[in-house]
Design an enzyme around this catalytic site. Sequence first.
Site, PDB file in Angstrom:
ATOM      1  N   LEU A 158     -14.071 -48.107 -34.480  1.00  0.00           N
ATOM      2  CA  LEU A 158     -12.892 -47.161 -34.040  1.00  0.00           C
ATOM      3  C   LEU A 158     -12.959 -46.059 -34.773  1.00  0.00           C
ATOM      4  O   LEU A 158     -13.122 -45.959 -36.137  1.00  0.00           O
ATOM      5  CB  LEU A 158     -11.583 -47.833 -34.148  1.00  0.00           C
ATOM      6  CG  LEU A 158     -10.435 -46.723 -33.817  1.00  0.00           C
ATOM      7  CD1 LEU A 158     -10.295 -46.098 -32.347  1.00  0.00           C
ATOM      8  CD2 LEU A 158      -9.046 -47.529 -34.014  1.00  0.00           C
ATOM      9  N   SER A 159     -12.941 -45.008 -34.346  1.00  0.00           N
ATOM     10  CA  SER A 159     -12.843 -43.590 -35.067  1.00  0.00           C
ATOM     11  C   SER A 159     -14.036 -43.385 -36.002  1.00  0.00           C
ATOM     12  O   SER A 159     -15.166 -43.279 -35.746  1.00  0.00           O
ATOM     13  CB  SER A 159     -11.419 -43.308 -35.645  1.00  0.00           C
ATOM     14  OG  SER A 159     -11.237 -42.069 -36.173  1.00  0.00           O
ATOM     15  N   ALA A 160     -13.744 -43.215 -37.286  1.00  0.00           N
ATOM     16  CA  ALA A 160     -14.767 -43.007 -38.210  1.00  0.00           C
ATOM     17  C   ALA A 160     -15.557 -44.306 -38.467  1.00  0.00           C
ATOM     18  O   ALA A 160     -16.719 -44.517 -38.584  1.00  0.00           O
ATOM     19  CB  ALA A 160     -14.101 -42.893 -39.602  1.00  0.00           C
TER      20      ALA A 160
END
Length: 287
Positions: A102-104
């Site tokens: 998720l995300s980074a």
Amino acid sequence: MFGFVPRKAGAGAPLVVALHGCGQTAASYDHGIGWSKLADKLGFALLLPEQKRANNFNRCFGWFCPADMERDTGEPLSIRQMIAFMVARHRLDPSRVFVTGLSAGGAMACTLLATYPDVFAGGAIVAGMPYKAAYGRIDALSAMVHGRVRPALIWSGLVRNASSHRGNWPRVSVWHGTEDRTVSPVNGAEIVKQWVGVHRLSRTPVSVDRVNGHRRRAWLNRSGVEVVEEYVVDGMAHGTPVRTGGRARSVMTAPYVFDMGISCAEHAAWFWGLTKRRPGRWTKPKR
């Protein structure tokens, strides 16, 4: 690294690597998404790398750091060594290793797929960034908020030049919310452009569906196998979609986790071939 090997996961079991987002820990990410519960249900092993505050105060994986975006260096090498340890210790199937984040963590998952395509059979990038979308912290913030748009030939070339790999490329599932104000949805579309280009496919999807009310597009290779898919989660902010069984939508069930009536983890597992049961309600969009 944190590992989980359920009783069902005997010798030859698959391995899923799950990377948390900024501000999360491996435990909080797993608690919100339920990867360990799904591993227990389907019988695959789970690896949960965790970023140290000494590396990044917000616990972000360094997808934007030049030292952490190349093969056999930095964080990609560290995670690769964790995978090798898990596979050897628990006699897992090295041909069925998958990565998600998720995300980074999603951006680092994209980095791992690009730098180690020989290691991964597939991946799922959630609210992430294309490989080499930014160089440095300031550039990363700009790319996240505004989106980084490049021609497909440039995007795919970055992946193809990341290793000497010339075999089959990993299957990639891309997820992004329409209301994401942290990582612009433009980046989700660019990830699709990057991996469709890597697989040398037409930009036009072969399959368009709605799954539990959310748009899904898929691209097939010459053998008729879906190798790239995209979920556009309507109304979701920055996070991962889950399905709790209730009727509520857009309800935050954990930090960066939203009940959107669709489970990213379950659908990714099906896309990777870890379960034969196709989850969700599938319908063709009305013309």
